[in-house]
Design a protein around this motif. Sequence first.
Motif, short mmCIF file in Angstrom:
data_model
loop_
_atom_site.label_atom_id
_atom_site.label_comp_id
_atom_site.label_asym_id
_atom_site.label_seq_id
_atom_site.Cartn_x
_atom_site.Cartn_y
_atom_site.Cartn_z
N TYR A 189 0.87 -1.17 0.00
CA TYR A 189 0.00 0.00 0.00
C TYR A 189 0.91 1.23 0.00
O TYR A 189 1.75 1.39 0.89
N ARG A 190 0.78 2.05 -1.01
CA ARG A 190 1.61 3.25 -1.15
C ARG A 190 0.90 4.43 -0.50
O ARG A 190 -0.26 4.71 -0.79
N VAL A 191 1.61 5.10 0.40
CA VAL A 191 1.07 6.25 1.13
C VAL A 191 1.58 7.53 0.47
O VAL A 191 2.79 7.79 0.49
N ALA A 192 0.69 8.31 -0.09
CA ALA A 192 1.09 9.55 -0.76
C ALA A 192 1.86 10.45 0.20
O ALA A 192 1.48 10.61 1.36
N GLY A 193 2.94 11.01 -0.30
CA GLY A 193 3.78 11.86 0.53
C GLY A 193 4.81 11.11 1.33
O GLY A 193 5.64 11.73 2.02
N HIS A 194 4.79 9.78 1.26
CA HIS A 194 5.73 8.95 2.02
C HIS A 194 6.30 7.85 1.12
O HIS A 194 6.50 6.72 1.56
#
Length: 786
Positions: free
Chosen positions: A536-541
Amino acid sequence: MRRTPAGRSPFAWLGRRARWATTAFAVLTLVGGTALTATGPAAAAAQAWTPKPSPMTTPWTNQVPTDTPLPEYPRPQLTRPDWANLNGIWDFAVTSADAGRPASFTEQIRVPFVAESALSGIQRKITQNDRLWYQRTFTVPSGWSGRRVQLNFGASDWRTTVWVNGQQAGAVHSGGYDAFSYDITGLLSGGTNTLVVSVWDPTEVGTQAIGKQRIRDVAPHAGGGILYTAASGIWQTVWLEPTAPAYVSRLDLVPDPANSRLEVTVRGTGTDGRQARVTVSTGGVTVGTATGAVGTEFTVAVPNPHLRSPDDPFLYDVRADLLSGTTTVDSVGGYTGMRTIGLASVGGMQRPVLNGKFVFQTGTLDQGYWPDGIYTAPTDAALRHDLRKHKDLGFNMVRKHIKVEPQRWFYWADRLGLLVWQDMPSMERTPDAAARTQWEAEYDRIIDQHRSSPSLIVWVDQNEGWGQYDQARIADRVKAYDPSRLVDNMSGVNCCGAVDGGNGDLLDHHVYVGPGTTVPSATRVAVLGEFGGLGYRVAGHEWYPGGGFSYEDQSDPAHLDNRFVGLLDAIREVRMPRGLSASVYTEITDVENEANGLLTYDRQVVKVDEARVRAANRALIDASQASTTPITLPVDQYRSLRVTTPGYTDRYLRHRDGAAFTEVVTAGSDALLKNDATWKIVPGLANGTCYSFESRNYPGQYLRHRDYRVYKESGGTDLFRADATFCPVRGANGAVRLAAYNFPEQCLRHYNAEVWLATPGGTHTWDSPALFAEDTTWSVDAPWAP
C-alpha cells in the motif's frame, strides 16, 4: 536489566572541554564516550559542514548531532568504564582505487554514515573504481597513561586499512559486517595523533558478502526491485578504549537453565595461564560466581533461573574479572538471558521449542535500511524503534535479512524480548575458492561476536540460492561451531533455483502471498521464511513517488488490514495445526521502491491497524500454547453442508450443471435435489490430513475451486487434487469453515446463492467484508441422501 547512569569527567583538551564517559559494567544505554574534537583542518570544517538533504525524512533525521553522532556505548556485551567515541566530522577524499594516500583531503564526512547517505554529507555513488579516505586527529587523555590503547571499528564495508601517525596498524581488514580492532599503543605520539583510514568497496563487482547492496545512483529513481543503494566505507561507530596489557576480549555465554547454570568461556589477549572470575547478578544481588581458566569453559551456578521469553525478557547482569593471582587486572560487564532453544516432537510433529515448549514464532523480514543513513540508523532511538514496533504489532520474532546490525541492535532485541533469526549476508554469484574462504571466515567472526545474545536463536546460512554452494557442509559447520542455536541451511528452498542441503533444523519455504502448505519432515520443523508482501503506497511517504511495487497491491488501509489479518488467521487456523511453526512476513518497513512494509520507509506512518494486528498475532501465539490438533470430519460418510448465515439456514450446498450453489432443501424436496446436496467426505486428494468432498450421485467428481468459482469436477492432475482439497477450521457452535488446501487464507463462501473461494480483504464482490465470517461457516449435517 539494571542501569547505572554514566558519570562524566571533564578533561581539558586543546582548549576545549572533552567528555570521557565512565560506565558501570551493566551500563548499556550509556550516552557519553567522548566525541574527540578534531584538530587542524577538520576542526574548522566541522563548523561549516552540513548534511545533504535526505530523500525522505525520518523522525530522527534532524536529531543527529554534528560532532557526536551515535554517542551510546557501542558494545553492550563487553563494557568497560573508559572509552572515547571517534564519531563525528572527519576529513575525507575519494581517489582512484589503486591510488595512495591523497596529498589533501578536500571534503568532510560525518562518521559513521556511509558516503552514499545524506547524513554523511557526501551523498554520491561510490564504485569499484573508487577508494575512500578518512582522516582525523585525536589526543589520548593523560588518565590512560600506562595502559594499552585499542582502536575499534564496529564495521566498515569492505576492505579497510588503518594508519596511525603514518604507520599501518596491523593487517588489512576484509569484511563488511564484523567488528575489528587494533592495538595502536606502539604507534601513538605523546600529543596529537593522526588517524587515516582507507576503504575499498567493489560491492557487486567483487566476490564478497554484500547482501542486497548494488552500485546505483543515490537519488531516488524508478525500478530497483528488491535490491538497494550500496553502503560503502565506515558504517558503525569508531572508538578508543584503554586496556591492561592482559585483557578480556570476549565473553561466550551459553545458558543452561535445565541444570541451573551458565556455561562461560572468557577469552582474552595476553592472558596465558590466567584465571577469570565470573559473577552473575540481578538487582545488584549476586546469584552465582565461579572462577576458571581463561579460554576454557566453566560454569556459574544460577539457582532457580528466571527464564527469558518474549513475554518476559528477563536479563541477568554478568561481570568478568581477569585475575593475576588475587589481583584484578581487567574487568568487563555484560548480560545474559536464561533460555533454551531446540527441537522436539509435539503432537507427533517436529516443532521448535523455547524453554521446552512450542511457541509459534511470528515475525517480519527486517532489512535495516534507512532513507537518510542507508545502512546506519540515524540515532540509537531509531535503531530501537523498528524493534519496538515489532512488539507493538504483536510479533515475537524478527528475521534480520541479508545484513548484520550493530551490537546495540542485538542489545535492544535482547531487552525488548524478541527472538532473532540472523541471516549471513549473501554473495552476488557462485563464489570461487578465495571468496568461499573469505565468506566462511567472516561468518565465523559474526557468530563469535553475537553468540552470547539471548535473543538470537537461528542462524540462516543462505537465501534463495544467492551465491549458494556446499549448503549441507556449511549447515553442519555452523551447527558444530554454535550448537546452542538452530540452523537454517537455506531460506526459501522452494524458490529461485535454490538447492536444499537436506539438513539443518528448518525446512524453509517462501510463498508470496502465502501462507502456502509447508509441512515438517521427520527431522526439520516447517517454517515460512517469507510470505506476504502486501503493498500500500502512502502519498507523501514514497521514496520515488509512483515507483513503488509489492507482491499484491491493496486499494486502501481497510483492505490491507483485512488481507493481512486474514493471512495471520489462516496460519493460526489452518497451517499451524498442520505443522507450520514459524512465519516471517515481508516486511516491517518499505525499502526504497518496495512498498510492502507495515510502515513507510520514513517510519512516519504505520499503515495497518496496530491493535488489530497485535490481537491477530497474540491469538496465533496463544493458539500454539493450546492444543494444535487439527479438526477432524467423519471420513467415508455422507454429509450435507448447511449455510449458517442468519436468515439462510435452510439452504445447503448443492451442485447444478457442474457448478456449486446453495438452495433451500426440505423433507419435501425431490430426490435429485437431495442427491445434489449430499457429499461423501474422503481423505484429502492432495493431503490426507485435510478432506475432499465427493458427489453422492456423480462418484469420482469432487468439489473444487477454479478461478475462485467452485465446481463439481473430476481430474487427475496435482493441481486438481490441490484445488479439490479443503481443510476444516473450527467455527461457532460446532460449525466449520473450509479453507482451500493450496490457498489457506481463502474459504468456501456462499454469495448470492453461488459458492466462491473468498479472500479476507480481497477486492472481488464475493470478498465483501459484510457477513464474511457467517457466509464462510458451514454446518456439517446429516445427509439428505444417505
